[in-house]
Design an enzyme around this catalytic site. Structure first.
Site, PDB file in Angstrom:
ATOM      1  CG  HIS A 286     -53.779 -11.243 111.418  1.00  0.00           C
ATOM      2  ND1 HIS A 286     -52.840 -11.655 112.314  1.00  0.00           N
ATOM      3  CD2 HIS A 286     -54.463 -10.252 111.827  1.00  0.00           C
ATOM      4  CE1 HIS A 286     -53.357 -11.104 113.682  1.00  0.00           C
ATOM      5  NE2 HIS A 286     -54.516 -10.279 113.122  1.00  0.00           N
TER       6      HIS A 286
ATOM      7  CE  LYS B  48     -57.907 -11.392 113.971  1.00  0.00           C
ATOM      8  NZ  LYS B  48     -57.381  -9.804 114.394  1.00  0.00           N
TER       9      LYS B  48
ATOM     10  CG  ASP C 290     -51.155 -14.306 115.214  1.00  0.00           C
ATOM     11  OD1 ASP C 290     -51.876 -13.191 114.933  1.00  0.00           O
ATOM     12  OD2 ASP C 290     -50.022 -14.329 115.330  1.00  0.00           O
TER      13      ASP C 290
ATOM     14  NE  ARG D  47     -81.494  -2.593 108.989  1.00  0.00           N
ATOM     15  CZ  ARG D  47     -82.161  -1.721 109.690  1.00  0.00           C
ATOM     16  NH1 ARG D  47     -82.398  -0.388 109.116  1.00  0.00           N
ATOM     17  NH2 ARG D  47     -83.287  -2.099 110.688  1.00  0.00           N
TER      18      ARG D  47
END
Length: 311
Positions: A139, A160, A178, A244
């Protein structure tokens, strides 16, 4: 049976089909490698890879030409009796009638290609590697961003498809929404594609299904794309420590292949399309040998090592 049909091979490689009596929809190629049966034409069949596509090239054709007629029939009878998936003559050379008769007798499709032997072998091998490699379906959304294949993953409804649509509007190309079919073609390369039934479609909650090809044109879609990087979208967690600096790449695994992976926290106001674009550009920069995080680290270390001057 697992494999591709000889009919697909004929269509893809634009081959001339010489044995129309044989049903090529039922003939199957199940091995991605190809073979030139030079040793077999000389009578040596030990360790013969009979499951491979067999190609008669220029050297084999010259060797056959020098045989007497009876010997030619014997070697082809022995070769075709092995039930090879198909036989292809390169460089536009037409097989003799006795070869076609033996092919029909043993139910082996025979074709002719105008390509040189080397080009034909390379093209068939490349195509079969893609078609016959191990595969899974996951997916997600796969988009071509600046030539890099970016697989966007995350929970259903996290955004998404919306991120993919924004990327398409910014000039990038959709491969699939999908469901992503991933196929392993080598230890370094994964190829993603869309199932035929959902190709070129995107589902947007509240709007429904849209046809990207019809709305944005053929330049907005792509059939296949290597998977170079994974973006995992997740809900922002105040208590979670996110990377980060990006000093060391993180990876995820598909079919035994490692792929660079970034976890991107989602908060209102974050422009996902720009983040994905930046990640793709940064990934390309790293492939070219430049790592911005390491450059910053080196500058900091150089600054710390400088002697301090007294006031």
């Amino acid at each position: 049976m697992y494999g591709v049909t000889v009919a697909e091979l004929i269509e893809k490689m634009k081959l001339k089909y010489m044995t129309p009596e044989i049903d090529v929809e039922k003939a199957v190629v199940s091995h991605p490698d190809v073979n030139r049966p030079a040793l077999q034409l000389a009578g040596f069949f030990d360790h013969f890879d009979k499951d491979r596509v067999q190609i008669i090239g220029f050297v084999e054709q010259e060797y056959i030409r020098q045989m007497d007629p009876e010997k030619k029939k014997q070697v082809f009878d022995r070769l075709l009796a092995e039930k090879i998936p198909c036989l292809i003559f390169s460089r536009g050379v037409m097989p003799e009638e006795y070869v076609l008769e033996l092919c029909n007798h043993y139910d082996v499709p025979c074709m002719v290609s105008d390509q040189s032997t080397t080009d034909l072998m390379a093209e068939i091998f490349r195509w079969l590697k893609v078609k016959l490699g191990p595969s899974i379906s996951i997916h997600g959304v796969l988009v071509d961003v600046f030539g890099e294949g970016v697989l966007i993953m995350g929970e259903s409804g996290i955004g998404k498809s919306e991120a993919a649509l924004e990327l398409i509007k910014r000039g990038h190309r959709l491969v699939t929404d999908d469901v992503v079919q991933i196929r392993k073609v080598s230890d370094e390369t994964l190829i993603g594609s869309a199932p035929d039934i959902t190709k070129h479609f995107i589902e947007l909650r509240g709007i429904g299904i849209i046809d990207v090809k019809s709305l944005y044109g053929v330049e907005s879609i792509k059939d296949t794309q290597s998977i170079d990087m994974v973006i995992k979208l997740e809900e922002w967690d105040r208590d979670k420590e996110y990377d980060r600096l990006g000093m060391e790449d993180q990876y995820t695994e598909f079919l035994g292949n490692q792929v660079v992976c970034h976890a991107i926290p989602i908060r209102p106001g974050r422009n996902l399309a720009i983040i994905v674009e930046t990640a793709a550009i940064n990934y390309r920069q790293k492939k070219m040998g430049y790592n911005a995080a390491k450059e910053l680290y080196n500058r900091v270390q150089a600054n710390l090592s400088k002697p301090k001057t007294e006031n």
